[in-house]
Design a protein around this motif. Structure first.
Motif, PDB file in Angstrom:
ATOM      1  N   LEU A 361       0.840  -1.191   0.000  1.00 58.90           N
ATOM      2  CA  LEU A 361       0.000   0.000   0.000  1.00 58.90           C
ATOM      3  C   LEU A 361       0.875   1.241   0.000  1.00 58.90           C
ATOM      4  O   LEU A 361       1.549   1.550   0.983  1.00 58.90           O
ATOM      5  N   LYS A 362       0.877   1.969  -1.114  1.00 58.42           N
ATOM      6  CA  LYS A 362       1.764   3.121  -1.269  1.00 58.42           C
ATOM      7  C   LYS A 362       1.074   4.458  -1.064  1.00 58.42           C
ATOM      8  O   LYS A 362       1.705   5.442  -0.685  1.00 58.42           O
ATOM      9  N   HIS A 363      -0.227   4.525  -1.331  1.00 56.70           N
ATOM     10  CA  HIS A 363      -0.917   5.811  -1.245  1.00 56.70           C
ATOM     11  C   HIS A 363      -2.410   5.574  -1.060  1.00 56.70           C
ATOM     12  O   HIS A 363      -2.980   4.661  -1.651  1.00 56.70           O
ATOM     13  N   ILE A 364      -3.042   6.395  -0.213  1.00 54.83           N
ATOM     14  CA  ILE A 364      -4.490   6.344  -0.024  1.00 54.83           C
ATOM     15  C   ILE A 364      -5.099   7.567  -0.686  1.00 54.83           C
ATOM     16  O   ILE A 364      -4.817   8.708  -0.292  1.00 54.83           O
ATOM     17  N   GLY A 365      -5.937   7.329  -1.686  1.00 56.42           N
ATOM     18  CA  GLY A 365      -6.533   8.445  -2.405  1.00 56.42           C
ATOM     19  C   GLY A 365      -7.730   9.030  -1.697  1.00 56.42           C
ATOM     20  O   GLY A 365      -7.914  10.242  -1.670  1.00 56.42           O
ATOM     21  N   GLY A 366      -8.576   8.165  -1.091  1.00 55.84           N
ATOM     22  CA  GLY A 366      -9.764   8.642  -0.398  1.00 55.84           C
ATOM     23  C   GLY A 366     -10.981   7.825  -0.766  1.00 55.84           C
ATOM     24  O   GLY A 366     -10.907   6.808  -1.457  1.00 55.84           O
ATOM     25  N   LEU A 367     -12.142   8.280  -0.292  1.00 55.22           N
ATOM     26  CA  LEU A 367     -13.392   7.570  -0.502  1.00 55.22           C
ATOM     27  C   LEU A 367     -13.867   7.714  -1.945  1.00 55.22           C
ATOM     28  O   LEU A 367     -13.845   8.805  -2.517  1.00 55.22           O
ATOM     29  N   VAL A 368     -14.284   6.608  -2.531  1.00 49.54           N
ATOM     30  CA  VAL A 368     -14.928   6.632  -3.847  1.00 49.54           C
ATOM     31  C   VAL A 368     -16.281   5.951  -3.706  1.00 49.54           C
ATOM     32  O   VAL A 368     -16.410   4.928  -3.027  1.00 49.54           O
ATOM     33  N   SER A 369     -17.300   6.524  -4.313  1.00 50.56           N
ATOM     34  CA  SER A 369     -18.644   5.970  -4.186  1.00 50.56           C
ATOM     35  C   SER A 369     -19.449   6.275  -5.440  1.00 50.56           C
ATOM     36  O   SER A 369     -19.099   7.152  -6.235  1.00 50.56           O
ATOM     37  N   ALA A 370     -20.524   5.522  -5.597  1.00 49.17           N
ATOM     38  CA  ALA A 370     -21.433   5.735  -6.715  1.00 49.17           C
ATOM     39  C   ALA A 370     -22.822   5.293  -6.298  1.00 49.17           C
ATOM     40  O   ALA A 370     -22.978   4.369  -5.499  1.00 49.17           O
ATOM     41  N   LYS A 371     -23.830   5.987  -6.835  1.00 56.66           N
ATOM     42  CA  LYS A 371     -25.217   5.663  -6.538  1.00 56.66           C
ATOM     43  C   LYS A 371     -26.015   5.652  -7.837  1.00 56.66           C
ATOM     44  O   LYS A 371     -25.682   6.360  -8.787  1.00 56.66           O
ATOM     45  N   SER A 372     -27.063   4.844  -7.838  1.00 58.88           N
ATOM     46  CA  SER A 372     -27.929   4.773  -9.004  1.00 58.88           C
ATOM     47  C   SER A 372     -29.351   4.512  -8.533  1.00 58.88           C
ATOM     48  O   SER A 372     -29.577   3.709  -7.625  1.00 58.88           O
ATOM     49  N   VAL A 373     -30.305   5.211  -9.132  1.00 57.65           N
ATOM     50  CA  VAL A 373     -31.717   5.069  -8.777  1.00 57.65           C
ATOM     51  C   VAL A 373     -32.430   4.334  -9.906  1.00 57.65           C
ATOM     52  O   VAL A 373     -32.338   4.724 -11.071  1.00 57.65           O
ATOM     53  N   LYS A 374     -33.142   3.248  -9.547  1.00 59.76           N
ATOM     54  CA  LYS A 374     -33.846   2.440 -10.534  1.00 59.76           C
ATOM     55  C   LYS A 374     -35.303   2.250 -10.116  1.00 59.76           C
ATOM     56  O   LYS A 374     -35.642   2.304  -8.939  1.00 59.76           O
ATOM     57  N   LEU A 375     -36.152   1.988 -11.107  1.00 62.68           N
ATOM     58  CA  LEU A 375     -37.570   1.716 -10.873  1.00 62.68           C
ATOM     59  C   LEU A 375     -37.832   0.233 -11.104  1.00 62.68           C
ATOM     60  O   LEU A 375     -37.617  -0.287 -12.207  1.00 62.68           O
ATOM     61  N   LEU A 376     -38.296  -0.441 -10.058  1.00 62.31           N
ATOM     62  CA  LEU A 376     -38.493  -1.878 -10.136  1.00 62.31           C
ATOM     63  C   LEU A 376     -39.623  -2.253 -11.086  1.00 62.31           C
ATOM     64  O   LEU A 376     -39.596  -3.325 -11.705  1.00 62.31           O
ATOM     65  N   ARG A 400     -14.835   2.693 -10.571  1.00 62.66           N
ATOM     66  CA  ARG A 400     -13.516   2.582 -11.213  1.00 62.66           C
ATOM     67  C   ARG A 400     -13.095   3.911 -11.833  1.00 62.66           C
ATOM     68  O   ARG A 400     -11.928   4.292 -11.770  1.00 62.66           O
ATOM     69  N   SER A 401     -14.064   4.600 -12.448  1.00 63.33           N
ATOM     70  CA  SER A 401     -13.756   5.892 -13.066  1.00 63.33           C
ATOM     71  C   SER A 401     -13.269   6.887 -12.028  1.00 63.33           C
ATOM     72  O   SER A 401     -12.280   7.603 -12.241  1.00 63.33           O
ATOM     73  N   HIS A 402     -13.949   6.945 -10.867  1.00 62.00           N
ATOM     74  CA  HIS A 402     -13.520   7.847  -9.795  1.00 62.00           C
ATOM     75  C   HIS A 402     -12.133   7.459  -9.279  1.00 62.00           C
ATOM     76  O   HIS A 402     -11.306   8.336  -8.961  1.00 62.00           O
ATOM     77  N   THR A 403     -11.878   6.159  -9.207  1.00 57.08           N
ATOM     78  CA  THR A 403     -10.576   5.688  -8.716  1.00 57.08           C
ATOM     79  C   THR A 403      -9.449   6.136  -9.647  1.00 57.08           C
ATOM     80  O   THR A 403      -8.395   6.585  -9.199  1.00 57.08           O
ATOM     81  N   GLY A 407      -5.943   8.949  -9.458  1.00 55.71           N
ATOM     82  CA  GLY A 407      -4.597   8.441  -9.692  1.00 55.71           C
ATOM     83  C   GLY A 407      -4.309   7.153  -8.951  1.00 55.71           C
ATOM     84  O   GLY A 407      -3.144   6.842  -8.677  1.00 55.71           O
ATOM     85  N   CYS A 408      -5.359   6.372  -8.640  1.00 52.59           N
ATOM     86  CA  CYS A 408      -5.182   5.126  -7.896  1.00 52.59           C
ATOM     87  C   CYS A 408      -5.457   3.924  -8.807  1.00 52.59           C
ATOM     88  O   CYS A 408      -6.048   4.057  -9.881  1.00 52.59           O
ATOM     89  N   ASN A 409      -5.034   2.752  -8.359  1.00 52.76           N
ATOM     90  CA  ASN A 409      -5.166   1.558  -9.190  1.00 52.76           C
ATOM     91  C   ASN A 409      -5.862   0.389  -8.499  1.00 52.76           C
ATOM     92  O   ASN A 409      -5.830  -0.727  -8.995  1.00 52.76           O
ATOM     93  N   ALA A 410      -6.510   0.639  -7.350  1.00 55.95           N
ATOM     94  CA  ALA A 410      -7.233  -0.431  -6.657  1.00 55.95           C
ATOM     95  C   ALA A 410      -8.217   0.189  -5.665  1.00 55.95           C
ATOM     96  O   ALA A 410      -8.112   1.372  -5.317  1.00 55.95           O
ATOM     97  N   VAL A 411      -9.179  -0.623  -5.219  1.00 55.45           N
ATOM     98  CA  VAL A 411     -10.158  -0.198  -4.215  1.00 55.45           C
ATOM     99  C   VAL A 411     -10.177  -1.253  -3.112  1.00 55.45           C
ATOM    100  O   VAL A 411     -10.311  -2.445  -3.398  1.00 55.45           O
ATOM    101  N   ILE A 412     -10.034  -0.823  -1.864  1.00 54.84           N
ATOM    102  CA  ILE A 412     -10.110  -1.747  -0.729  1.00 54.84           C
ATOM    103  C   ILE A 412     -11.327  -1.398   0.127  1.00 54.84           C
ATOM    104  O   ILE A 412     -11.881  -0.298   0.019  1.00 54.84           O
ATOM    105  N   GLY A 413     -11.738  -2.337   0.962  1.00 55.01           N
ATOM    106  CA  GLY A 413     -12.921  -2.124   1.801  1.00 55.01           C
ATOM    107  C   GLY A 413     -14.174  -1.916   0.972  1.00 55.01           C
ATOM    108  O   GLY A 413     -15.083  -1.177   1.373  1.00 55.01           O
ATOM    109  N   TYR A 414     -14.258  -2.589  -0.178  1.00 53.85           N
ATOM    110  CA  TYR A 414     -15.364  -2.356  -1.110  1.00 53.85           C
ATOM    111  C   TYR A 414     -16.661  -2.953  -0.569  1.00 53.85           C
ATOM    112  O   TYR A 414     -16.679  -4.043  -0.025  1.00 53.85           O
ATOM    113  N   MET A 415     -17.754  -2.200  -0.731  1.00 56.70           N
ATOM    114  CA  MET A 415     -19.054  -2.619  -0.209  1.00 56.70           C
ATOM    115  C   MET A 415     -20.161  -2.157  -1.144  1.00 56.70           C
ATOM    116  O   MET A 415     -20.077  -1.070  -1.728  1.00 56.70           O
TER     117      MET A 415
END
Length: 459
Positions: A361-376, A400-403, A407-415
């Motif tokens: 682990l060389k660098h922590i970029g920060g939080l990345v998130s995404a949301k989407s609203v759908k109609l069932l 991935r786009s936000h990551t 300037g980062c190449n991976a995501v940890i703690g993904y949920m």
């Protein structure tokens, strides 16, 4: 091929059962044992709250799909002569979790709490179960029942990490029995039991499919495993599961006993020293421990405390790590296998784990998130998972786009999570964008949302 399994069940006894006959203040209990379509029944043990059956062995021969998808059901009933038998409670046992790597046979015995969906726990039942996989070692190694699932966000104590292989996920869709017409005439208990049984079956089916993906990636374990049930009302039930596929080396029983024996201190630790369990004392520094201390100054090649990865042209090799004193930079005294990671310009690895190999682990970029609203109510085929798969692929692509923008190449703690209100469904995904050193060993270049097909891309 179909891997057959022979399951034998013996009902021994029960204790602390509830009073089902008000006149005698006792219970006339018997047990039904079910696996797949087959059902067996014990004799009635009259007028006691602590019955003993010591029944014969009930034998089930099932294929691999039934073995992994269907739970073993132990149903306790109170016998009535002139009316329907009354339900006392049930026990569900997932047999696939009992299979140990490299062993086609296992057995266990114990007391299991009897649960009723209306009254809660209603005593305990003692059963013995013997499982034999009737198959050669080749077919056994190809079955996804050999893939172990852990919710732990790090490598379990005693296991040796070979590689992280990437993100694996799957979802299954099914009708919700709560919204079927037969529920209009069923009792609340019957409706609850149908739903509970369905949830367990869908959970087993989901793990079997994720296990197949893990095998395709070359893994034998899914770490940081998460499972969610999305209740979409009349649209149905969506069961989602995801985790980090990994290749771990299982500890031998003799090795575990030897390590525990060597690490138990002769004298009690001093009061200034926190008391640790034998497993904590036995635990060696893991490749997946993140060192919080600042990096040590550069050292010459002659210094015996340095770590020198030696990777072959295929990415596999050994890292010689010499043992040192306690404190920052504790090493491993044995040679540890490593896997050179591979990062693609299009795919970024997602890890549900919250820690990575030491030094990667060389660098922590920060939080990345995404949301989407759908109609069932806009889903064309509610019974098919393709639409929901496409929804999650869109969300993961945005993460991935936000990551990349950071300037980062991976995501940890993904949920991943959902929030549903009537026909509105909000899909959310988040994690921590990080930069991982591609030259460090221990991290596989796993793919993203597809669950395995892109895990082996060359950089």
């Amino acid at each position: 091929w179909i891997m057959p399994a022979a399951v034998q069940v013996k009902v021994v006894a029960a204790r602390d059962l509830p009073i089902m006959d008000r006149s005698s203040e006792l219970t006339d209990a018997f047990v039904e044992v079910k696996l797949g379509p087959e059902v067996y029944r014990t004799e009635v043990c009259p007028k006691t709250l602590n019955p003993t059956w010591d029944s014969q062995w009930f034998k089930f021969n099932v294929n691999d799909e039934v073995f992994q998808d269907e739970p073993l059901q132990i149903k306790l009933m109170d016998y009535d002569v002139y009316s329907a038998h009354d339900a006392i409670g049930r026990v569900y046992i997932s047999l696939s979790n009992m299979v140990v790597e490299g062993s086609p046979s296992t057995h266990f015995q114990g007391w299991f709490p009897i649960y009723d969906t209306i009254h809660g726990v209603r005593g305990e039942v003692n059963v013995r179960v013997q499982v034999d996989l009737i198959v050669d070692q080749y077919h056994l190694s190809q079955s996804s029942c050999q893939v172990q699932f852990f919710s732990s966000l790090e490598v379990p104590c005693g296991f040796t990490a070979i590689a992280l292989l990437g993100f694996v996920e799957e979802l299954v869709v099914n009708d919700d029995p709560e919204y079927q017409w037969i529920d209009k005439i069923r009792t609340p208990r019957a409706s609850n039991e149908v739903r509970q049984s369905l949830f367990l079956k869908l959970s087993g089916q989901l793990q079997r499919r994720i296990g197949v993906k893990a095998l395709a990636l070359g893994g034998n374990v899914v770490l940081g495993y998460h499972q969610f049930f999305d209740l979409e009302g009349e649209t149905g039930i969506v069961v989602r599961g995801f985790g980090t596929c990994a290749l771990l080396k299982y500890p031998a029983v003799e090795e575990q006993a030897s390590v525990l024996a060597q690490t138990i201190p002769e004298d009690r630790p001093s009061s200034a020293e926190p008391l640790k369990s034998p497993l904590e004392r036995a635990r060696k520094p893991s490749l997946f421990d993140v060192d919080p201390s600042p990096p040590a100054p550069a050292q010459s090649k002659a210094d015996s405390s340095c770590v020198t990865p030696q990777c072959s042209e295929h990415g596999l090799g050994t890292a010689s790590m010499s043992a040192m004193t306690d404190g920052p930079g504790v090493g491993v005294s044995a040679s540890a296998p490593i896997l050179k990671p591979v990062f693609s310009s299009e795919w970024l690895p997602f890890y549900t784990l919250t820690s990575l190999p030491v030094g990667s682990l060389k660098h922590i970029g920060g939080l990345v998130s995404a949301k989407s609203v759908k109609l069932l109510d806009k889903i064309n085929n509610p019974d098919e998972p393709e639409t929901r798969d496409a929804w999650w692929q869109e969300v993961r692509a945005e993460v991935r786009s936000h990551t990349r923008c950071m300037g980062c190449n991976a995501v940890i703690g993904y949920m991943e999570s959902t929030s549903i209100c009537d026909t509105l469904c909000v899909l959310s995904a988040l994690g921590t964008a990080v930069s991982v050193d591609p030259k460090m060993g221990g991290v596989g270049g796993g793919g993203g949302g597809g669950g395995g097909d892109d895990g082996g891309l060359d950089s």
